[in-house]
Design a protein around this motif. Structure first.
Motif, PDB file in Angstrom:
ATOM      1  N   TRP A  73     -29.257  51.629  99.673  1.00 46.14           N
ATOM      2  CA  TRP A  73     -29.492  53.063  99.426  1.00 46.14           C
ATOM      3  C   TRP A  73     -30.982  53.363  99.590  1.00 46.14           C
ATOM      4  O   TRP A  73     -31.829  52.761  98.936  1.00 46.14           O
ATOM      5  N   LEU A  74     -31.273  54.336 100.461  1.00 45.74           N
ATOM      6  CA  LEU A  74     -32.662  54.713 100.751  1.00 45.74           C
ATOM      7  C   LEU A  74     -32.948  56.097 100.175  1.00 45.74           C
ATOM      8  O   LEU A  74     -32.306  57.081 100.537  1.00 45.74           O
ATOM      9  N   HIS A  75     -33.913  56.146  99.266  1.00 45.04           N
ATOM     10  CA  HIS A  75     -34.219  57.399  98.555  1.00 45.04           C
ATOM     11  C   HIS A  75     -34.984  58.396  99.433  1.00 45.04           C
ATOM     12  O   HIS A  75     -35.444  58.074 100.524  1.00 45.04           O
ATOM     13  N   ASN A 111     -32.822  55.756  91.523  1.00 47.38           N
ATOM     14  CA  ASN A 111     -31.523  56.023  92.137  1.00 47.38           C
ATOM     15  C   ASN A 111     -30.457  54.990  91.771  1.00 47.38           C
ATOM     16  O   ASN A 111     -29.315  55.091  92.223  1.00 47.38           O
ATOM     17  N   PHE A 164     -31.684  49.064  96.050  1.00 46.00           N
ATOM     18  CA  PHE A 164     -32.405  50.337  96.008  1.00 46.00           C
ATOM     19  C   PHE A 164     -33.900  50.094  96.214  1.00 46.00           C
ATOM     20  O   PHE A 164     -34.686  50.128  95.263  1.00 46.00           O
ATOM     21  N   TRP A 209     -41.050  56.946 103.625  1.00 44.07           N
ATOM     22  CA  TRP A 209     -40.663  55.939 104.619  1.00 44.07           C
ATOM     23  C   TRP A 209     -41.431  56.117 105.926  1.00 44.07           C
ATOM     24  O   TRP A 209     -41.690  55.159 106.651  1.00 44.07           O
ATOM     25  N   CYS A 247     -27.181  53.786 103.577  1.00 46.26           N
ATOM     26  CA  CYS A 247     -27.008  55.162 103.117  1.00 46.26           C
ATOM     27  C   CYS A 247     -28.330  55.723 102.622  1.00 46.26           C
ATOM     28  O   CYS A 247     -29.257  54.975 102.318  1.00 46.26           O
ATOM     29  N   GLY A 248     -28.396  57.031 102.513  1.00 47.07           N
ATOM     30  CA  GLY A 248     -29.615  57.602 101.977  1.00 47.07           C
ATOM     31  C   GLY A 248     -29.583  59.111 101.883  1.00 47.07           C
ATOM     32  O   GLY A 248     -28.727  59.784 102.459  1.00 47.07           O
ATOM     33  N   GLY A 275     -34.534  59.518 103.345  1.00 45.91           N
ATOM     34  CA  GLY A 275     -33.820  58.241 103.312  1.00 45.91           C
ATOM     35  C   GLY A 275     -32.556  58.275 104.152  1.00 45.91           C
ATOM     36  O   GLY A 275     -32.166  57.269 104.759  1.00 45.91           O
ATOM     37  N   ALA A 281     -31.711  55.910 107.211  1.00 47.07           N
ATOM     38  CA  ALA A 281     -30.419  55.220 107.267  1.00 47.07           C
ATOM     39  C   ALA A 281     -29.770  55.431 108.631  1.00 47.07           C
ATOM     40  O   ALA A 281     -29.266  54.489 109.254  1.00 47.07           O
TER      41      ALA A 281
END
Length: 215
Positions: free
Chosen positions: A9-11, A20, A39, A58, A104-105, A109, A113
């Motif tokens: 999971w990408l915030h 998250n 995370f 990112w 996912c994100g 994020g 993703a």
């Protein structure tokens, strides 16, 4: 028995991975008994749309709201994708089937993703984008491998999003369909730049449908 699976999971910009971690609690079904969640947190860097303030990001974001025509930090995206691919490769090396790995994100994020799934050389379990956008120009289609094109995409977007308008999401969906990929696009009326429980329910069902049984 459920096979081991992995969800990365990408915030979003300005957020953190630990903030998250509660997301994993939405997925308590037996199918996710052997699911490992990760995370990670983005590095700190100056962000142009925030007047150069240093924050977790990112890659650089040049303007808000983000539209399909917004300028893109493709160099920064590619660098971030390399880091995501290293996380995926580590999981594959540990024995997880790549088709049980989901990237996912949310927001920025989600954009990362998407980029990571498109440029990964193998077919993954799926990519889930929430309020995201396509962080590349359309020429990226030439770099998507036949294996990557088999990775299914779930795209959830609120119709009242003022930071990444739903039109940016629709443009991303259209790009994926033109690239020959399977993208399920879900628009949520009256939802702004956030995730609601209904989206997590959709994500839950979608991920169950794409999990591969142990062999």
């Amino acid at each position: 028995m459920a096979a081991p699976s992995f969800v990365l999971w990408l915030h979003g910009r300005g957020d953190s991975g630990p903030a998250n971690e509660h997301i994993s609690t939405y997925f308590s079904s037996p199918e996710f008994k052997n699911t490992r969640w990760s995370f990670p947190s983005a590095p700190h860097m100056p962000v142009t749309c925030n007047y150069g303030i240093v924050m977790p990001s990112w890659f650089d974001v040049y303007e808000l709201p983000i539209s399909a025509e917004s300028p893109k930090d493709e160099k920064g995206v590619l660098k971030a994708v390399e880091n995501v691919h290293a996380m995926i490769d580590k999981e594959v090396a540990a024995g997880t089937n790549s088709q049980n790995i989901f990237v996912c994100g949310f927001s920025q994020g989600g954009a990362l993703a998407l980029a990571s799934v498109l440029l990964y050389p193998k077919t993954l379990g799926g990519g889930a984008i929430f309020s995201g956008f396509l962080p590349f120009n359309s020429s990226i289609v030439e770099q998507i491998s036949p294996e990557a094109k088999k990775t299914p995409i779930l795209w959830c977007h609120g119709t009242d999003d003022d930071r990444v308008p739903v039109t940016a999401g629709q443009a991303g969906h259209q790009f994926l369909e033109q690239a020959g990929m399977n993208c399920e696009f879900k628009a949520y009326p009256d939802l702004g730049h956030s995730i609601n429980p209904e989206e997590f329910q959709s994500f839950d069902s979608w991920m169950k449908n794409h999990l591969k049984n142990s062999t």
